[in-house]
Design an enzyme around this catalytic site. Sequence first.
Site, PDB file in Angstrom:
ATOM      1  N   LYS A 124       0.837  -1.201   0.000  1.00  0.00           N
ATOM      2  CA  LYS A 124       0.000   0.000   0.000  1.00  0.00           C
ATOM      3  C   LYS A 124       0.875   1.255   0.000  1.00  0.00           C
ATOM      4  O   LYS A 124       0.634   2.197  -0.757  1.00  0.00           O
ATOM      5  CB  LYS A 124      -0.926   0.009   1.232  1.00  0.00           C
ATOM      6  CG  LYS A 124      -2.118  -0.927   1.077  1.00  0.00           C
ATOM      7  CD  LYS A 124      -2.885  -1.137   2.372  1.00  0.00           C
ATOM      8  CE  LYS A 124      -3.941  -2.222   2.200  1.00  0.00           C
ATOM      9  NZ  LYS A 124      -4.578  -2.664   3.425  1.00  0.00           N
ATOM     10  N   GLN A 156      -4.905  -1.182   9.658  1.00  0.00           N
ATOM     11  CA  GLN A 156      -4.860  -2.536   9.088  1.00  0.00           C
ATOM     12  C   GLN A 156      -5.480  -3.548  10.056  1.00  0.00           C
ATOM     13  O   GLN A 156      -5.111  -3.611  11.224  1.00  0.00           O
ATOM     14  CB  GLN A 156      -3.394  -2.902   8.789  1.00  0.00           C
ATOM     15  CG  GLN A 156      -3.198  -4.230   8.089  1.00  0.00           C
ATOM     16  CD  GLN A 156      -3.751  -4.236   6.668  1.00  0.00           C
ATOM     17  OE1 GLN A 156      -3.578  -3.300   5.902  1.00  0.00           O
ATOM     18  NE2 GLN A 156      -4.453  -5.306   6.319  1.00  0.00           N
ATOM     19  N   ASP A 167     -11.329   3.056   4.162  1.00  0.00           N
ATOM     20  CA  ASP A 167     -11.739   1.646   4.089  1.00  0.00           C
ATOM     21  C   ASP A 167     -13.268   1.523   4.054  1.00  0.00           C
ATOM     22  O   ASP A 167     -13.808   0.466   3.740  1.00  0.00           O
ATOM     23  CB  ASP A 167     -11.219   0.881   5.327  1.00  0.00           C
ATOM     24  CG  ASP A 167     -10.107  -0.096   4.974  1.00  0.00           C
ATOM     25  OD1 ASP A 167      -9.939  -0.399   3.760  1.00  0.00           O
ATOM     26  OD2 ASP A 167      -9.417  -0.557   5.900  1.00  0.00           O
TER      27      ASP A 167
END
Length: 297
Positions: free
Chosen positions: A54, A98, A121
């Site tokens: 990422k 994460q 997200d």
Amino acid sequence: MTAEIIDGKAFAADIRARVAEQVAQLKAGHGITPGLAVVLVGEDPASQVYVKSKGRKTVEVGMESFEHRLPEETTEADLLALVAKLNADPAVHGILVQLPLPKHMNSDAVINAIDPAKDVDGFHVSNVGLLGTGQKAMVPCTPLGCLMMLRAQLGDLSGKEAVVIGRSNIVGKPMAHLLLGDSCTVSIAHSRTRDLANVVRRADIVVAAVGRPGMVTGDWIKPGATVIDVGINRIDAGEGKTRLVGDVEFDSASEVAGAITPVPGGVGPMTIACLLANTLTACCRANGLPEPEGLTA
Ligand code: NAD
């Protein structure tokens, strides 16, 4: 029939190129650089690979990447303090914590502490609610990538029968909302669904997000259907080796489907591309600028 293979790698590269172009315009025209903060707690090897990838791709499209790696024993209070700091930082337009988090943390509390406008997200309850009520939301990256591929493949999705297999909060449910938003007739199948094969057989669009290698076989697929395989399963390939397969049995399904995503090289690469697209969208919204075209739901 032999299905057209939907090349997610090429599609994702195209999205990243479009994001990069718009990032360059933002910098040149407004002096703004979109920034993405990724927070990793602990040593989970798969998460470390994702976070590294990422960060690299964020920099490649010209964005600022802020990486925060915290030890496994970090307290929830310390993590929440970091999230609050990132919420307040004007250089940070997107925040991604994460998952999975270590067991001593409450993931929901952490995710819901992120400013919804920076929740790239799309997991914050506010964004879930906005998506569920058809309002402008931050949309989870994997289903957003699936929607983009479906629109590119089929054009108008209106009136199509769509079956989503899997009801998780990160893939199945948001995918179903997105398809509903595009006026599909949507069924969500799951582990308790009766006669799954027959449910899938009526679908013009099948999205499989289960985590069971090759569960969906060719005889479940309506001829000409578009099949999006979200599953990523590592299986034994013999001689001490492993390989990745999806939830769809590719060989038999590709004999019947009109189009199908492979694993690897289908949905997988789209997820990070959509994360970057979401960060760009968040940055534009934060600065009162028009949203990037074709990169949102
Ligand atoms: P999950 O475990 O949270 O959910 C799985 C879903 O499958 C559940 O809702 C369950 O009801 C359903 N299910 C389980 N067994 C079933 C059965 N026999 N019949 C019908 N439904 C059944 O998983 P998830 O997080 O949604 O991920 C699903 C898959 O997608 C996994 O393989 C995961 O690795 C993959 N994934 C890929 C990406 C990507 O970037 N490509 C992103 C997220 C998840």
